[in-house]
Write a protein that holds these residues in place. Sequence first.
Motif, PDB file in Angstrom:
ATOM      1  N   GLU A  12       0.841  -1.194   0.000  1.00 47.05           N
ATOM      2  CA  GLU A  12       0.000   0.000   0.000  1.00 47.05           C
ATOM      3  C   GLU A  12       0.877   1.244   0.000  1.00 47.05           C
ATOM      4  N   THR A  83       4.621   3.020  12.701  1.00 46.12           N
ATOM      5  CA  THR A  83       4.442   4.395  12.258  1.00 46.12           C
ATOM      6  C   THR A  83       4.439   5.362  13.438  1.00 46.12           C
ATOM      7  N   CYS A 113      -0.725   5.265   6.256  1.00 45.00           N
ATOM      8  CA  CYS A 113       0.712   5.012   6.085  1.00 45.00           C
ATOM      9  C   CYS A 113       0.947   4.109   4.879  1.00 45.00           C
ATOM     10  N   ASP A 114       2.217   3.989   4.497  1.00 46.08           N
ATOM     11  CA  ASP A 114       2.622   3.052   3.460  1.00 46.08           C
ATOM     12  C   ASP A 114       3.132   1.780   4.126  1.00 46.08           C
ATOM     13  N   GLY A 115       3.140   0.686   3.388  1.00 45.53           N
ATOM     14  CA  GLY A 115       3.674  -0.545   3.956  1.00 45.53           C
ATOM     15  C   GLY A 115       3.586  -1.703   2.983  1.00 45.53           C
ATOM     16  N   PRO A 238      -1.575   0.217   6.660  1.00 43.45           N
ATOM     17  CA  PRO A 238      -1.411   0.288   5.212  1.00 43.45           C
ATOM     18  C   PRO A 238      -2.418  -0.665   4.571  1.00 43.45           C
ATOM     19  N   THR A 242      -2.284  -4.616   5.257  1.00 39.93           N
ATOM     20  CA  THR A 242      -2.529  -4.840   6.680  1.00 39.93           C
ATOM     21  C   THR A 242      -2.758  -6.301   7.031  1.00 39.93           C
TER      22      THR A 242
END
Length: 255
Positions: A12, A83, A113-115, A238, A242
């Motif tokens: 994401e 995060t 957030c990104d991940g 994310p 997730t």
Amino acid sequence: GMHTTVVVAGVEAMVHADKADVTKGLAAASDWEKEGSQGETFVTLNGTLMKLYLDKYPHVQREDFSAFSINAHKNAATNSHATLPKPATNEAYAESKELLGGPIRVLDASPICDGAAAVVLTSDPAVAAASGAGGIVRVVGSGAATDLLCVADRPEPLSLAGARVSTERALATAGFSLNHVDIFELHDAYTIMACLSLEASGFCMPGEGVNAAKDGAIGLQGYVPIATFGGLKARGHPVGATGVYQAAEMLLQLT
């Protein structure tokens, strides 16, 4: 099965986008005809659930939900991928900004957030043996269930029937009971969802999820640890990654 070894990956990227666009995009995962297109977001939908909960259980105070946030942030401090690896307090929770008129506050909600995360599933002993430092966890049971998507259409919105049925099915296929569970990985995008998931899955009675959190039951030394790496609330959410992230984190905990 059709395959012996598969890689499940999730990714994401959201932080580069306008927050209003992200909020609208996430709302597309709701019942678009009845919710998203009518201006509802997951902030407002979870706010509705929290209001229903507070009305149904007058012994619960609005500030009591802080226990879920405090626990998540405490655990995130040990996670280099988190995060928000910083502590939360009752005072900070009470002072955090209400979102869209409340009752959801900033410290009730998971951050954008990104991940990315990945896990390997295999039935081949040789592949499993070659996992190296990644560790091996045997999947002994699984369960899935669905519910009506629109919150207003659910006969009992606070019961999370899908969570209840999927937990029962997973335990049944594994031949386990709740007493065998050492860690419970739940979808704590909002504190109210953490509370309702605990209750729906049978770890506490309806109306007692908040008290369980306040009493330390969800902590690392409690009887049902949750958000052990910070959860969605503090590790981050994310969205596309997730679910896989949670599976990967459970492997890390169990090995």
